[in-house]
Design a protein around this motif. Structure first.
Motif, PDB file in Angstrom:
ATOM      1  N   LYS A  98       5.678  -1.320   7.841  1.00  0.00           N
ATOM      2  CA  LYS A  98       5.971  -0.140   7.035  1.00  0.00           C
ATOM      3  C   LYS A  98       7.443  -0.119   6.643  1.00  0.00           C
ATOM      4  O   LYS A  98       8.302  -0.493   7.441  1.00  0.00           O
TER       5      LYS A  98
ATOM      6  N   LEU B 149       8.679   6.997  -2.346  1.00  0.00           N
ATOM      7  CA  LEU B 149       8.265   6.831  -0.945  1.00  0.00           C
ATOM      8  C   LEU B 149       9.354   6.193  -0.088  1.00  0.00           C
ATOM      9  O   LEU B 149       9.300   6.264   1.137  1.00  0.00           O
TER      10      LEU B 149
ATOM     11  N   SER C 287       5.678  10.812   6.499  1.00  0.00           N
ATOM     12  CA  SER C 287       4.480  10.544   5.703  1.00  0.00           C
ATOM     13  C   SER C 287       4.757   9.688   4.475  1.00  0.00           C
ATOM     14  O   SER C 287       3.837   9.103   3.905  1.00  0.00           O
ATOM     15  N   ASP C 288       6.007   9.596   4.019  1.00  0.00           N
ATOM     16  CA  ASP C 288       6.342   8.788   2.845  1.00  0.00           C
ATOM     17  C   ASP C 288       6.741   7.383   3.271  1.00  0.00           C
ATOM     18  O   ASP C 288       7.742   7.193   3.961  1.00  0.00           O
TER      19      ASP C 288
ATOM     20  N   THR D 268       0.854  -1.180   0.000  1.00  0.00           N
ATOM     21  CA  THR D 268       0.000   0.000   0.000  1.00  0.00           C
ATOM     22  C   THR D 268       0.893   1.234   0.000  1.00  0.00           C
ATOM     23  O   THR D 268       1.855   1.307   0.774  1.00  0.00           O
ATOM     24  N   LEU D 269       0.594   2.190  -0.870  1.00  0.00           N
ATOM     25  CA  LEU D 269       1.403   3.398  -0.991  1.00  0.00           C
ATOM     26  C   LEU D 269       0.767   4.532  -0.185  1.00  0.00           C
ATOM     27  O   LEU D 269      -0.450   4.707  -0.218  1.00  0.00           O
ATOM     28  N   SER D 270       1.603   5.301   0.509  1.00  0.00           N
ATOM     29  CA  SER D 270       1.070   6.410   1.307  1.00  0.00           C
ATOM     30  C   SER D 270       0.638   7.585   0.437  1.00  0.00           C
ATOM     31  O   SER D 270      -0.042   8.484   0.902  1.00  0.00           O
ATOM     32  N   GLY D 271       1.015   7.557  -0.822  1.00  0.00           N
ATOM     33  CA  GLY D 271       0.614   8.604  -1.749  1.00  0.00           C
ATOM     34  C   GLY D 271       1.152   8.327  -3.128  1.00  0.00           C
ATOM     35  O   GLY D 271       2.127   7.589  -3.299  1.00  0.00           O
ATOM     36  N   GLY D 272       0.525   8.890  -4.136  1.00  0.00           N
ATOM     37  CA  GLY D 272       0.995   8.731  -5.507  1.00  0.00           C
ATOM     38  C   GLY D 272       0.784   7.327  -6.037  1.00  0.00           C
ATOM     39  O   GLY D 272       0.066   6.513  -5.445  1.00  0.00           O
ATOM     40  N   SER D 273       1.436   7.039  -7.160  1.00  0.00           N
ATOM     41  CA  SER D 273       1.283   5.730  -7.789  1.00  0.00           C
ATOM     42  C   SER D 273       2.591   4.968  -7.907  1.00  0.00           C
ATOM     43  O   SER D 273       2.621   3.859  -8.443  1.00  0.00           O
TER      44      SER D 273
END
Length: 196
Positions: A160, A29, A42-43, A19-24
């Protein structure tokens, strides 16, 4: 001996997906030094079940710019954690070449929850593959090098990963300066030392 860190700069795959914390993309990250406190970073990529795998490619080695004579070793490093208390995990890393051919089989490292990132430093590999035939690392082995990161096992919580890189240990050429040296004018040695 000097070292240089290579950072992720491209995705190869993410399946079964973290699962990505943001973007694609995975690579941005995990390409920056994470805060010591996981909750402030956050990354990251994360997983609530074992078996998640991604493959990221790393920056090319600036062989001539760093004035490298020989590459002594390549070493994978991953920072990961499970924030929730009382949980354990195993993170795995495989070293691959630019065509996803395995150079070094998966090596694992165990961790436990703690709230802060744990740094998993894997074995420094002094030859370019574990096939018994490989020789010393060369620039062509390093350019396009990839790392597979797998959440091999976890007892619970959310695993994580916040940072991944390769440490390249190398030597620079030895410059032999004679005991007696006569210079008529200006001399530049190895592009770094100028004598006038």
């Amino acid at each position: 001996m000097p070292t240089v860190n290579l950072l992720p700069n491209a995705d190869e795959s993410n399946s079964p997906a973290w699962t990505l914390s943001g973007g694609s993309d995975v690579y941005p990250l995990i390409a920056a030094e994470a805060s010591a406190d996981e909750s402030l970073d956050s990354d990251k990529i994360s997983a609530t079940a074992a078996g998640k795998k991604c493959i990221v490619e790393f920056t090319d080695l600036d062989f001539s710019g760093l004035n490298i004579d020989t590459i002594n070793s390549v070493q994978a490093v991953v920072r990961s954690t499970i924030y929730e208390r009382g949980n354990t995990y195993t993170i795995g890393v495989r070293i691959l070449d630019s065509s996803n051919t395995e150079l070094w089989a998966q090596e694992t490292s165990a961790g436990s929850s703690g709230g802060n990132w744990a740094t998993h430093t894997f074995t420094a590999r002094t030859v370019s593959a574990d096939d018994g035939l490989a020789g010393a690392w060369i620039d062509g082995d390093i350019d396009g090098i990839r790392m597979e990161i797998e959440g091999v096992a976890m007892s619970g919580g959310t695993l994580k990963v916040g940072y991944a890189y390769f440490i390249i240990d190398y030597t620079i050429p030895v410059v032999v300066i004679p005991k007696s040296l006569t210079i008529n004018g200006e001399a530049t040695i190895n592009g770094q030392l100028t004598i006038k």
